[in-house]
Design a protein around this motif. Structure first.
Motif, mmCIF file in Angstrom:
data_model
loop_
_atom_site.group_PDB
_atom_site.id
_atom_site.type_symbol
_atom_site.label_atom_id
_atom_site.label_comp_id
_atom_site.label_asym_id
_atom_site.label_seq_id
_atom_site.Cartn_x
_atom_site.Cartn_y
_atom_site.Cartn_z
ATOM 1 N N LEU A 181 0.350 2.735 -8.183
ATOM 2 C CA LEU A 181 -1.117 2.826 -8.105
ATOM 3 C C LEU A 181 -1.651 4.215 -8.478
ATOM 4 O O LEU A 181 -2.866 4.425 -8.493
ATOM 5 N N SER A 225 -7.239 1.431 -5.683
ATOM 6 C CA SER A 225 -6.104 0.735 -6.328
ATOM 7 C C SER A 225 -6.482 -0.684 -6.751
ATOM 8 O O SER A 225 -5.604 -1.463 -7.150
ATOM 9 N N ARG A 273 -7.629 9.093 2.915
ATOM 10 C CA ARG A 273 -7.984 8.323 4.102
ATOM 11 C C ARG A 273 -9.196 8.989 4.738
ATOM 12 O O ARG A 273 -9.307 10.231 4.719
ATOM 13 N N HIS A 284 -13.504 1.472 -0.724
ATOM 14 C CA HIS A 284 -12.029 1.641 -0.730
ATOM 15 C C HIS A 284 -11.415 0.759 -1.823
ATOM 16 O O HIS A 284 -10.660 -0.170 -1.545
ATOM 17 N N GLY A 298 0.858 -1.190 0.000
ATOM 18 C CA GLY A 298 0.000 0.000 0.000
ATOM 19 C C GLY A 298 0.884 1.227 0.000
ATOM 20 O O GLY A 298 2.016 1.197 0.499
ATOM 21 N N VAL A 299 0.371 2.291 -0.574
ATOM 22 C CA VAL A 299 1.145 3.544 -0.535
ATOM 23 C C VAL A 299 1.005 4.195 0.828
ATOM 24 O O VAL A 299 1.951 4.763 1.368
ATOM 25 N N GLY A 300 -0.188 4.118 1.423
ATOM 26 C CA GLY A 300 -0.449 4.732 2.724
ATOM 27 C C GLY A 300 0.014 3.779 3.815
ATOM 28 O O GLY A 300 -0.368 2.614 3.832
HETATM 29 O O1 LIG Z 1 -2.397 1.922 -1.096
HETATM 30 C C1 LIG Z 1 -3.137 2.538 -0.331
HETATM 31 O O2 LIG Z 1 -2.716 2.987 0.752
HETATM 32 C C2 LIG Z 1 -4.527 2.765 -0.689
HETATM 33 O O3 LIG Z 1 -5.305 3.109 0.148
HETATM 34 C C3 LIG Z 1 -4.971 2.596 -2.104
HETATM 35 O O4 LIG Z 1 -6.297 3.003 -2.304
#
Ligand SMILES: O=C(O)C(=O)CO
Length: 316
Positions: free
Chosen positions: A101, A285, A235, A282, A76-78
Protein backbone atom coordinates in the motif's frame (compact mmCIF):
# COMPACT_ATOMS: atom_id res chain seq x y z
CA UNK A 1 -18.85 -29.07 6.08
CA UNK A 2 -15.75 -29.39 8.29
CA UNK A 3 -15.44 -27.56 11.56
CA UNK A 4 -14.19 -23.98 11.21
CA UNK A 5 -10.49 -23.29 11.72
CA UNK A 6 -10.59 -19.59 10.72
CA UNK A 7 -12.45 -16.86 12.56
CA UNK A 8 -13.56 -13.80 10.55
CA UNK A 9 -13.41 -11.14 13.23
CA UNK A 10 -14.62 -8.05 11.37
CA UNK A 11 -17.61 -6.97 9.33
CA UNK A 12 -15.42 -4.56 7.37
CA UNK A 13 -14.45 -7.18 4.78
CA UNK A 14 -15.91 -6.75 1.31
CA UNK A 15 -17.60 -9.76 -0.30
CA UNK A 16 -14.47 -10.49 -2.38
CA UNK A 17 -12.18 -10.22 0.63
CA UNK A 18 -14.42 -12.47 2.71
CA UNK A 19 -14.60 -15.04 -0.11
CA UNK A 20 -10.81 -15.02 -0.36
CA UNK A 21 -10.51 -15.74 3.38
CA UNK A 22 -13.14 -18.48 3.17
CA UNK A 23 -11.15 -20.15 0.37
CA UNK A 24 -8.31 -20.72 2.86
CA UNK A 25 -10.29 -23.08 5.10
CA UNK A 26 -13.57 -23.59 6.94
CA UNK A 27 -14.53 -20.22 8.39
CA UNK A 28 -16.90 -18.86 11.00
CA UNK A 29 -17.75 -15.15 11.39
CA UNK A 30 -18.09 -13.52 14.81
CA UNK A 31 -17.46 -9.81 14.59
CA UNK A 32 -18.12 -8.68 18.15
CA UNK A 33 -16.66 -9.89 21.46
CA UNK A 34 -20.17 -10.99 22.47
CA UNK A 35 -20.64 -13.05 19.30
CA UNK A 36 -17.27 -14.73 19.85
CA UNK A 37 -18.16 -15.52 23.44
CA UNK A 38 -21.42 -17.02 22.24
CA UNK A 39 -19.74 -19.48 19.84
CA UNK A 40 -20.03 -23.09 21.03
CA UNK A 41 -16.94 -24.14 22.95
CA UNK A 42 -16.13 -26.85 20.38
CA UNK A 43 -16.03 -24.19 17.66
CA UNK A 44 -13.81 -21.91 19.73
CA UNK A 45 -11.47 -24.87 20.39
CA UNK A 46 -11.12 -25.49 16.67
CA UNK A 47 -10.09 -21.97 15.68
CA UNK A 48 -6.42 -21.81 14.62
CA UNK A 49 -6.37 -18.47 12.82
CA UNK A 50 -8.15 -15.12 12.90
CA UNK A 51 -8.66 -12.98 9.81
CA UNK A 52 -8.81 -9.45 11.23
CA UNK A 53 -9.53 -6.07 9.66
CA UNK A 54 -10.19 -2.47 10.69
CA UNK A 55 -9.89 -1.00 14.16
CA UNK A 56 -11.88 -3.35 16.39
CA UNK A 57 -9.48 -4.17 19.27
CA UNK A 58 -8.32 -7.78 19.47
CA UNK A 59 -6.82 -8.13 22.93
CA UNK A 60 -5.65 -10.79 25.37
CA UNK A 61 -9.13 -11.70 26.71
CA UNK A 62 -10.35 -12.11 23.11
CA UNK A 63 -7.40 -14.37 22.35
CA UNK A 64 -8.18 -16.46 25.45
CA UNK A 65 -11.57 -17.37 23.98
CA UNK A 66 -9.66 -19.45 21.41
CA UNK A 67 -7.26 -21.76 23.27
CA UNK A 68 -5.77 -23.22 20.07
CA UNK A 69 -5.29 -19.90 18.28
CA UNK A 70 -1.96 -19.76 16.45
CA UNK A 71 -2.21 -16.78 14.07
CA UNK A 72 -3.89 -13.38 13.76
CA UNK A 73 -3.63 -12.34 10.12
CA UNK A 74 -4.43 -8.64 9.97
CA UNK A 75 -5.59 -6.76 6.86
CA UNK A 76 -3.68 -3.46 7.03
CA UNK A 77 -0.15 -2.27 7.60
CA UNK A 78 -1.06 -0.67 10.94
CA UNK A 79 -1.81 -3.30 13.60
CA UNK A 80 -2.33 -0.99 16.59
CA UNK A 81 -5.75 -2.56 17.23
CA UNK A 82 -4.06 -5.89 18.07
CA UNK A 83 -2.32 -6.38 21.40
CA UNK A 84 0.85 -7.88 19.94
CA UNK A 85 2.51 -8.27 23.35
CA UNK A 86 -0.48 -10.31 24.54
CA UNK A 87 -0.29 -12.40 21.37
CA UNK A 88 3.43 -13.05 21.78
CA UNK A 89 2.92 -14.00 25.44
CA UNK A 90 0.46 -16.67 24.25
CA UNK A 91 2.68 -17.89 21.40
CA UNK A 92 0.28 -16.43 18.81
CA UNK A 93 1.84 -15.07 15.63
CA UNK A 94 0.60 -11.80 14.05
CA UNK A 95 0.94 -10.76 10.41
CA UNK A 96 0.08 -7.50 8.63
CA UNK A 97 0.06 -6.32 5.01
CA UNK A 98 3.00 -3.93 4.57
CA UNK A 99 4.53 -2.50 1.37
CA UNK A 100 1.69 -3.27 -1.04
CA UNK A 101 0.00 0.00 0.00
CA UNK A 102 3.03 2.33 0.13
CA UNK A 103 2.43 3.93 -3.25
CA UNK A 104 -1.26 4.64 -2.68
CA UNK A 105 -0.73 6.10 0.77
CA UNK A 106 2.05 8.31 -0.57
CA UNK A 107 -0.11 9.34 -3.52
CA UNK A 108 -2.91 10.41 -1.18
CA UNK A 109 -0.52 12.40 1.01
CA UNK A 110 0.70 14.33 -2.04
CA UNK A 111 -2.85 14.69 -3.37
CA UNK A 112 -3.97 16.22 -0.08
CA UNK A 113 -0.99 18.57 -0.08
CA UNK A 114 -1.76 19.75 -3.62
CA UNK A 115 -5.48 20.02 -2.90
CA UNK A 116 -4.75 22.04 0.22
CA UNK A 117 -2.12 24.34 -1.24
CA UNK A 118 -3.93 24.97 -4.53
CA UNK A 119 -7.39 25.21 -2.97
CA UNK A 120 -8.68 22.59 -5.40
CA UNK A 121 -11.87 21.70 -3.53
CA UNK A 122 -12.96 25.34 -3.28
CA UNK A 123 -11.90 25.90 -6.91
CA UNK A 124 -14.25 23.14 -8.05
CA UNK A 125 -17.15 24.71 -6.13
CA UNK A 126 -16.18 28.14 -7.47
CA UNK A 127 -16.75 26.93 -11.03
CA UNK A 128 -19.77 24.70 -10.32
CA UNK A 129 -21.65 27.34 -8.32
CA UNK A 130 -21.09 30.06 -10.91
CA UNK A 131 -18.89 32.27 -8.73
CA UNK A 132 -16.19 32.33 -11.42
CA UNK A 133 -18.75 33.09 -14.17
CA UNK A 134 -20.03 35.97 -12.06
CA UNK A 135 -16.61 37.60 -12.38
CA UNK A 136 -14.92 36.68 -9.10
CA UNK A 137 -11.42 35.20 -9.19
CA UNK A 138 -10.46 32.47 -6.73
CA UNK A 139 -8.15 34.07 -4.12
CA UNK A 140 -4.49 33.38 -4.79
CA UNK A 141 -3.33 30.19 -3.14
CA UNK A 142 -0.03 28.78 -2.07
CA UNK A 143 2.94 27.30 -3.94
CA UNK A 144 3.93 23.77 -2.97
CA UNK A 145 6.87 23.08 -5.28
CA UNK A 146 10.15 24.14 -3.71
CA UNK A 147 8.78 24.37 -0.16
CA UNK A 148 10.26 22.50 2.81
CA UNK A 149 8.73 19.16 3.75
CA UNK A 150 9.22 17.32 7.03
CA UNK A 151 8.48 13.60 7.10
CA UNK A 152 7.82 12.46 10.67
CA UNK A 153 8.75 8.79 10.40
CA UNK A 154 10.94 7.86 7.44
CA UNK A 155 9.76 4.25 7.17
CA UNK A 156 8.66 2.67 3.92
CA UNK A 157 5.61 4.90 3.51
CA UNK A 158 7.53 8.00 4.64
CA UNK A 159 10.16 7.22 2.04
CA UNK A 160 7.58 6.87 -0.74
CA UNK A 161 6.18 10.29 0.22
CA UNK A 162 9.63 11.88 0.41
CA UNK A 163 10.59 10.54 -3.04
CA UNK A 164 7.48 12.13 -4.51
CA UNK A 165 8.04 15.46 -2.74
CA UNK A 166 11.70 15.51 -3.82
CA UNK A 167 10.40 15.36 -7.39
CA UNK A 168 8.51 18.59 -6.61
CA UNK A 169 11.86 20.20 -5.81
CA UNK A 170 11.04 20.28 -2.10
CA UNK A 171 13.71 20.36 0.60
CA UNK A 172 13.35 17.10 2.55
CA UNK A 173 13.70 16.86 6.34
CA UNK A 174 12.83 13.78 8.38
CA UNK A 175 12.82 11.99 11.70
CA UNK A 176 13.71 8.32 12.06
CA UNK A 177 15.69 6.07 14.40
CA UNK A 178 18.70 6.07 12.08
CA UNK A 179 20.02 8.38 9.39
CA UNK A 180 19.23 7.25 5.84
CA UNK A 181 21.61 7.17 2.87
CA UNK A 182 19.93 10.14 1.23
CA UNK A 183 22.47 12.89 0.52
CA UNK A 184 20.97 16.37 0.75
CA UNK A 185 18.08 15.31 3.01
CA UNK A 186 18.13 16.55 6.60
CA UNK A 187 17.89 14.11 9.49
CA UNK A 188 16.48 15.40 12.82
CA UNK A 189 17.04 12.23 14.86
CA UNK A 190 13.76 11.45 16.63
CA UNK A 191 13.17 15.14 17.45
CA UNK A 192 9.82 16.11 15.93
CA UNK A 193 10.00 19.63 17.42
CA UNK A 194 13.29 20.27 15.61
CA UNK A 195 11.74 18.78 12.44
CA UNK A 196 8.63 20.95 12.68
CA UNK A 197 10.70 24.07 13.25
CA UNK A 198 12.59 23.50 9.97
CA UNK A 199 9.69 22.95 7.56
CA UNK A 200 6.53 24.33 5.94
CA UNK A 201 4.74 20.95 5.75
CA UNK A 202 4.81 18.35 8.51
CA UNK A 203 3.75 14.97 7.10
CA UNK A 204 3.01 12.36 9.75
CA UNK A 205 4.00 8.83 8.69
CA UNK A 206 5.01 7.18 11.97
CA UNK A 207 3.49 3.82 12.96
CA UNK A 208 0.46 3.97 15.26
CA UNK A 209 0.26 2.55 18.77
CA UNK A 210 1.13 3.55 22.31
CA UNK A 211 4.73 4.43 21.46
CA UNK A 212 3.69 7.23 19.10
CA UNK A 213 0.58 8.49 20.92
CA UNK A 214 0.69 12.32 20.75
CA UNK A 215 4.01 12.20 18.84
CA UNK A 216 3.13 15.49 17.14
CA UNK A 217 2.80 17.46 20.34
CA UNK A 218 1.68 20.98 21.25
CA UNK A 219 5.36 21.96 21.15
CA UNK A 220 5.83 20.53 17.66
CA UNK A 221 2.76 22.45 16.42
CA UNK A 222 4.10 25.66 17.98
CA UNK A 223 7.45 25.05 16.24
CA UNK A 224 5.69 24.51 12.89
CA UNK A 225 4.32 28.02 13.15
CA UNK A 226 1.64 30.09 11.49
CA UNK A 227 2.64 29.23 7.90
CA UNK A 228 2.91 25.52 8.61
CA UNK A 229 0.51 22.76 7.56
CA UNK A 230 0.16 19.30 9.14
CA UNK A 231 -0.66 16.29 6.97
CA UNK A 232 -1.67 13.02 8.64
CA UNK A 233 -1.93 9.68 6.81
CA UNK A 234 -0.73 7.62 9.80
CA UNK A 235 -3.11 7.34 12.76
CA UNK A 236 -5.20 9.97 14.54
CA UNK A 237 -3.43 9.06 17.78
CA UNK A 238 -0.05 10.17 16.37
CA UNK A 239 -1.07 13.84 16.78
CA UNK A 240 -2.28 15.39 20.02
CA UNK A 241 -5.70 16.15 18.51
CA UNK A 242 -6.75 18.61 21.24
CA UNK A 243 -3.52 20.56 20.70
CA UNK A 244 -4.08 20.41 16.94
CA UNK A 245 -7.61 21.80 17.22
CA UNK A 246 -6.42 24.56 19.58
CA UNK A 247 -3.57 25.51 17.21
CA UNK A 248 -5.93 25.57 14.22
CA UNK A 249 -8.60 27.59 16.01
CA UNK A 250 -6.02 30.13 17.18
CA UNK A 251 -4.50 30.24 13.64
CA UNK A 252 -1.17 29.27 15.19
CA UNK A 253 -0.72 26.93 12.22
CA UNK A 254 -1.98 27.51 8.69
CA UNK A 255 -3.96 24.30 8.36
CA UNK A 256 -4.20 20.54 8.36
CA UNK A 257 -4.91 17.83 5.79
CA UNK A 258 -6.17 14.76 7.63
CA UNK A 259 -7.03 11.23 6.48
CA UNK A 260 -7.11 9.79 10.02
CA UNK A 261 -8.68 10.85 13.33
CA UNK A 262 -8.88 9.94 17.01
CA UNK A 263 -12.39 8.59 16.94
CA UNK A 264 -13.00 7.54 13.35
CA UNK A 265 -15.35 7.54 11.58
CA UNK A 266 -16.66 10.22 13.95
CA UNK A 267 -14.66 13.35 13.30
CA UNK A 268 -14.53 16.06 15.95
CA UNK A 269 -17.07 18.75 15.03
CA UNK A 270 -14.50 21.45 15.72
CA UNK A 271 -12.32 20.10 12.90
CA UNK A 272 -15.30 19.92 10.55
CA UNK A 273 -16.11 23.57 11.31
CA UNK A 274 -12.69 24.85 10.27
CA UNK A 275 -12.10 26.05 6.69
CA UNK A 276 -8.35 25.52 7.15
CA UNK A 277 -8.79 21.75 7.39
CA UNK A 278 -8.99 19.29 4.49
CA UNK A 279 -10.76 16.10 5.55
CA UNK A 280 -10.62 12.61 4.03
CA UNK A 281 -12.39 9.41 5.20
CA UNK A 282 -9.29 7.27 5.97
CA UNK A 283 -8.97 6.27 2.36
CA UNK A 284 -5.20 6.28 1.80
CA UNK A 285 -5.00 2.61 0.77
CA UNK A 286 -8.49 2.52 -0.71
CA UNK A 287 -7.92 1.69 -4.36
CA UNK A 288 -9.26 -1.43 -6.01
CA UNK A 289 -5.73 -2.58 -6.83
CA UNK A 290 -4.19 -2.06 -3.42
CA UNK A 291 -7.09 -3.44 -1.41
CA UNK A 292 -6.94 -6.56 -3.58
CA UNK A 293 -3.19 -6.86 -2.95
CA UNK A 294 -3.71 -6.41 0.80
CA UNK A 295 -6.38 -9.11 0.81
CA UNK A 296 -4.17 -11.49 -1.18
CA UNK A 297 -1.26 -10.90 1.22
CA UNK A 298 -3.49 -11.50 4.25
CA UNK A 299 -4.69 -14.76 2.71
CA UNK A 300 -1.18 -15.82 1.63
CA UNK A 301 -0.19 -15.51 5.28
CA UNK A 302 -3.21 -17.59 6.34
CA UNK A 303 -2.47 -20.21 3.70
CA UNK A 304 1.23 -20.36 4.58
CA UNK A 305 0.48 -20.86 8.24
CA UNK A 306 -2.21 -23.49 7.74
CA UNK A 307 0.16 -25.40 5.41
CA UNK A 308 3.01 -25.20 7.92
CA UNK A 309 5.09 -22.84 5.79
CA UNK A 310 6.91 -19.65 6.91
CA UNK A 311 4.79 -16.51 7.27
CA UNK A 312 5.34 -13.89 4.57
CA UNK A 313 5.01 -10.72 6.65
CA UNK A 314 5.26 -11.53 10.35
CA UNK A 315 4.96 -8.81 12.98
CA UNK A 316 6.16 -10.91 15.96
O1 LIG B 1 -3.32 -0.29 6.36
C1 LIG B 1 -3.49 0.58 7.22
O2 LIG B 1 -3.19 0.37 8.41
C2 LIG B 1 -4.04 1.87 6.84
O3 LIG B 1 -4.46 2.60 7.69
C3 LIG B 1 -4.05 2.29 5.41
O4 LIG B 1 -4.46 3.62 5.24
Amino acid sequence: MSDPVILLSSDAFTDDERARVMAQGPTVAAVTPEARQALPEAVRQGIRAVANKAHMPFDGPQMDLFPNLELIAHFGVGYDAIDVAAASARGIRVTNTPDVLNEDVADLAVAMMLAFSRDIIRGDAWVREGTWASGRELPLNRKMSGARAGIAGMGRIGRAIADRLAAFGMEIHYTSRSEKQTPGWHWHGNDVVSLAGAVDWLVVAVVGGEETRGYVSKEALAALGSDGVVVNIARGSCIDEEALIAALEAREIAGAALDVFYNEPHVDARLVALDTVLLQPHQASATVETRRDMSVLQCDNLAAHLAGRALLTPVN
